[in-house]
Scaffold this motif. Structure first.
Motif: not given
Lengths: 273, 293, 424
Positions: B122-123, B125-127, B131-134, B137, B140, B148, B151
């Motif tokens: 779960v962690i 998946r978010y990382l 757009r909001y994952g570190l 980031y 970038i 992605d 996706g």
């Protein structure tokens, strides 16, 4: 200069790798204290603006996490205690007791290690159905009350018990069970602790089988509940992180406290004598 | 005193459990795989048909099975070397006489192994969020394009590999560390005196000495990685475009989503056969290496 | 160390203890009600009134996420662990009926003073009837139609929404032309089969043939549907993205990334909540058909009672309670889920809402999907097929042939069983 550089390099590399390894876990804790939606911003924040316990409150009050943690705890504890009995006695028997076909039987059991557990899962589920154990603690615990790995581990360790000790006790007239309980088990204490940790950890972290066998929410274990929550609350990442924290924390603490035993067992289990 | 019976009282409980709840189901699974057991059969056994090897033939002709096999092989072929390399690297760092606070570092690097897969997936998946994952980031900030991860069908399996390596490298690290610690230091001393470089020392002392341990670690990891399931289940559900469907995930869906239990059992046995084959191959390579060494 | 002394006895004792782990309170009836998704949270607000008029009854609501619901329900069925009643997607009804999991409700319906079949939209009621017997009571309905930006459409030269496929194609081309690079006319998520399915159901050719035992996807009707759908991608009217790549569709509609979006009624509430500044610049319209409003799939959820339940009477009373006109009105207000009964639509909240008018029109035209248990599995194949055609550009003829082949294979057992039964 030449002697300092490698040292800095080695320790520096270790620090970097350690940070990279721990980062997701640290971030998980950080996000769990953020407000709902705070983590979904760009650029992604590292620390909460105003740390709050809100997510934890919601987790326990609305999502009922306390119940799931209790299920995990009860199942893992029951399994650990009961399986110790089964594995210790069988492992000792394979190590120290003599009977026909002992080594052949053990080799057959070892062969079973190659078979992935998932092969058995479907008929096992049907078995549980006929035993009316679906959706009960029993359904989760019963299949792993004894494991080849556990027996193997005990046997490895028990082999180092001096035979003379046991012979002497037998000559004194002690019965086999008496010897086992009074003499052998105290000698096996380190492996008992190791096996207990392994079993508890494995049970707490187990996912696929509890997912299949527990259908009612009130009996679910923490990992299964988290998986469900993560599909239900796709947007609530802060809440999910709090859920992850409370699921991981108990086993992490257990590991930290008893890591020596855990690692010793790991080595014993893999580097076959 | 019945001496013959005594050992069996120690063994019987465990043997009953293993027999009834493991071996018996495995045999039953074999039987199931020869039938078309499904939901209809669950309600009325008269709907059951014996189909012989049809399930196996059918699975081997299903494109999704081959896709799942390819995905799994991709995961194993890339994940295992990566994981072992990471473990070896970490073990060598920990083994270095220059390293400080070894205990603490060892704990830190091992921590992911004991965490619950579901919770950390779960962690991650978010990382890995675009757009909001570190992670993106970070990309970038380095001037690269965001990926992605979950996706894009090309990046989804690499994402899972990354996650699996992070989660598991600590386990093999411990085993390799023990292996490294058993190499006599005199060997390195002698080599150093002879003027051998660090790389030469690694190639001619470390690797050969570690050969048996590396073989063991490879077998354990390969066998384990063939059973990829929890990560796709939590992170991607097989998507996008079924690029993260592993063989076991395919079996799970056949068995518990569609209730084609006969087919699912066939898939499980096919996976078992493949895993067995892979481990045999590894063992053969290992033994051949030993013969020539 | 007591444990080691008599492991077998302890194990047996634990076994018995654990197996009998159910709580039993003789004074209370606990009704287990499984819900899927949001509705579970909301329905709990309606229940206190029921519990008040039924002392001694406590309703245990359990929410299951949609993505896990199918497996959980079937696993529960296989494991003899089903609840008393559940909310069930109406496309899943045939499957659960075929395995005998559901209690037939026809007699109860005929005798009910509250549930009048004639008051329900015919297409919706039909989804609950298998072989002439009702097995569920519709709880809420959904169907998919167009959400669109009125201002962007006007910009492209259209003052009214399209009513036929041809008009829609023209409108989409014009919008794309006008909006230019980086923007699109319509969003068809690549991992959703529903838009395509809705278009296909408008056709007179059925999706399955021969008493639902063979795939009929190579029929002219379905061919037309997939051709229309695929052209949207080919012409660049639709972006090649799945719904996970565009998680916030409302934002995207607000900024004009797309002008048309095909989805269900819950979006009305979401829109109003998230994009209040868009008020007056968006609306809904029935799904265009080949010659006029075409209708779509009869979606929604029903309340079903499981055959294994020991509380069938109470479960039925709860079903009747939730089907009362005033309860349905309340439910609509809380969830935005559309009611299946025509009389509820006459309430002010619904009659005066401009956005739901299109749904009212469409609901009279909806049709059920094929009522075979294997349908769910076939839609899985449909979803993969349409993604391959849209994202990967697979040729339509080949894709349809493959889909028919897969559907035929999935239905093989059904064919065997029907032949088997015919011979008996």
């Amino acid at each position: 200069m030449n002697r300092r550089l490698p040292g800095i390099f080695v320790n520096g590399a270790l620090v970097v790798i350690a940070l990279l390894t721990l980062f997701p876990l640290l971030w998980m804790v950080s996000v769990s204290f953020m407000h709902a939606g705070e983590a979904s911003s760009f650029p992604p924040p590292l620390l909460p603006a105003h740390a709050s316990w809100d997510n934890y409150r919601e987790l326990f009050q609305r999502a009922g996490m306390g119940r799931y943690l209790l299920n995990s705890f009860l199942i893992a504890t029951l399994l650990t205690i009961l399986s110790l009995a089964f594995n210790l006695s069988a492992g000792y028997a394979f190590a120290k007791l003599h009977f026909r076909g002992r080594d052949r039987l053990f080799r057959i059991l070892l062969g079973a290690l190659v078979i992935p557990a998932q092969v058995a899962m479907i008929p096992l589920f049907l078995t549980m159905k006929y035993l009316h154990l679906v959706n009960t603690y029993g359904g989760v615990i019963l299949p792993t009350l004894a494991t080849v790995f556990g027996i193997f581990l005990v046997r490895q360790y028990a082999r180092s018990i001096p035979d003379d000790l046991l012979e002497a006790a037998r000559l004194d007239g002690a019965g086999e069970w008496y010897i086992f309980i009074r003499i052998v088990i105290p000698l096996l204490k380190p492996i008992v602790v190791t096996l207990a940790i392994f079993t508890f950890l494995a049970s707490w972290n187990d996912f696929m089988w509890p997912l299949i066998v527990l259908s009612d929410q009130e009996w679910q274990t923490a990992p299964v509940a988290i998986a469900g929550l993560s599909r239900e609350h796709v947007q609530d990442n802060e809440l999910m992180m709090a859920g992850s924290v409370v699921t991981i924390l108990p086993v992490l603490i257990l590991f930290l406290v008893l890591q020596r035993h855990y690692i010793q067992g790991l080595l014993l289990g893999s580097v076959k004598g | 005193m019945n001496d013959h019976a005594k050992p069996w009282t120690f063994l019987t409980p465990a043997l009953i459990i293993i027999g009834v709840f493991f071996l018996l189901p495995v045999v039953a699974a074999l039987a199931l795989s020869l039938t078309d057991f499904d939901l209809y059969a669950l309600t009325d056994l008269h709907n059951l048909r014996f189909v012989g090897l049809d399930n196996y033939i059918d699975v081997l002709q299903t494109p999704l099975f081959w896709k799942s096999l390819l995905n799994t092989l991709y995961f194993v072929a890339v994940g295992v070397p990566l994981s072992i390399a990471a473990s070896l690297g970490a073990a060598m760092l920990l083994n270095s006489p220059l390293a400080k606070l070894k205990g603490s570092f060892r704990t830190a690097l091992f921590a992911p192994v004991v965490t619950t897969v579901v919770a950390v997936a779960v962690i991650w998946r978010y990382l890995l969020h675009t757009r909001y994952g570190l992670i993106d980031y970070g990309l970038i900030r380095l001037g690269l394009d965001p990926i992605d991860w979950l996706g894009d069908p090309h990046w989804s399996m690499p994402a899972i590999i990354l996650f699996a390596v992070w989660k598991n490298f600590g386990y093999n690290m411990i085993i390799l560390l023990a292996g490294l610690q058993s190499i006599p230091i005199d060997l390195y001393e002698a080599a150093r005196i002879d003027g051998a470089s660090a790389w030469a020392q690694f190639r001619h002392i470390t690797l050969p000495s570690l050969r048996p341990v590396l073989l063991l670690v490879s077998i354990i990891t390969v066998a384990g990685y063939f059973q990829l399931f929890a990560e796709p289940y939590v992170m991607t559900r097989g998507d996008p475009l079924q690029s993260t469907v592993s063989v076991l995930y395919y079996m799970y869906e056949e068995g518990f989503k569609w209730w084609s239990l006969g087919r699912a059992s066939a898939i499980a046995f096919i996976l078992f056969a493949i895993t067995l084959l892979a481990t045999k191959i590894l063992l053969w390579i290992g033994q051949r290496g030993e013969a020539s060494a | 160390m007591i444990c080691a002394r008599r492991p077998r006895w302890i194990a047996a004792a634990a076994f018995v203890l654990l197996a009998a782990c159910a709580k039993n309170d003789p004074n209370q009836t606990r009704l287990k009600f499984w819900t899927i998704g949001r509705e579970g949270e909301v329905v709990q607000q309606l229940l206190p009134e029921f519990e008040r008029t039924h002392p001694g009854v406590r309703i245990d609501v359990q929410q299951i996420p949609l993505t896990a619901a199918h497996e959980k329900l079937l696993t529960a069925f296989a494991g003899d662990a089903l609840p008393d009643m559940a909310q069930l997607g109406n496309t899943w009804l045939p499957e659960f009926v075929s395995v005998g999991a559901l209690e037939p409700l026809q007699q109860l319906v005929d005798q009910s003073a509250i549930i009048k079949a004639a008051d329900y939209f015919p297409g919706i009621w039909d989804t609950n009837v298998i072989d002439g017997i009702a097995y569920g009571v519709p709880w809420y309905v959904d169907t998919r139609l167009i959400f669109y930006r009125t201002d962007l459409l006007a910009d492209a030269g259209f003052s009214t929404p399209p009513a036929t496929w041809d008009e829609w194609a023209t409108a989409m081309a014009a919008v794309k032309q006008r909006q230019g690079e980086g923007k699109f006319a319509v969003f068809f998520p690549l991992n959703e089969f529903e838009p395509l399915l809705n278009l296909a159901l408008q056709q007179s050719d059925p999706l399955l043939k021969d008493n639902d035992t063979l795939g009929n996807f190579q029929s002219p009707g379905f061919r037309r549907s997939i051709a229309f759908y695929a052209q949207a991608f080919r012409n660049g009217w639709a972006p090649k993205m799945s719904n996970t790549e565009l998680p916030n569709i409302w934002d995207e509609l607000a900024r004009g990334f797309v002008t048309f979006y095909v989805n269900g009624p819950w979006n009305i509430g979401e829109f109003e909540r998230r994009e209040p500044e868009l008020k007056g610049r968006w609306s809904t319209a029935p799904l265009p058909g080949t010659h006029g409003p075409g209708g779509g799939a009869a979606g929604g959820s029903s309340l079903v009672i499981f055959h294994s339940s020991t509380n069938k009477q109470i479960a039925w009373e709860l079903s009747e309670f939730l089907s009362r006109v005033e309860q349905q009105e309340k439910f609509y207000e809380l969830t935005g889920d559309l009611p299946p009964r025509r009389s509820v639509w006459e309430s002010p909240a619904l009659a005066q809402d401009e956005y739901v008018k299109a749904f009212r029109t469409q609901l009279e035209l909806v049709k059920p999907t094929p009522k075979v248990p294997e349908w769910e599995r076939i839609t899985d194949e449909l979803a993969h097929m349409q993604e391959r055609v849209a994202r990967g550009g697979e040729p339509i003829d080949q894709a349809l042939k493959e889909l028919d082949a897969r559907a035929d294979k999935i239905l093989e057992k059904r064919r065997w069983m029907l032949a088997h039964r015919a011979m008996q």
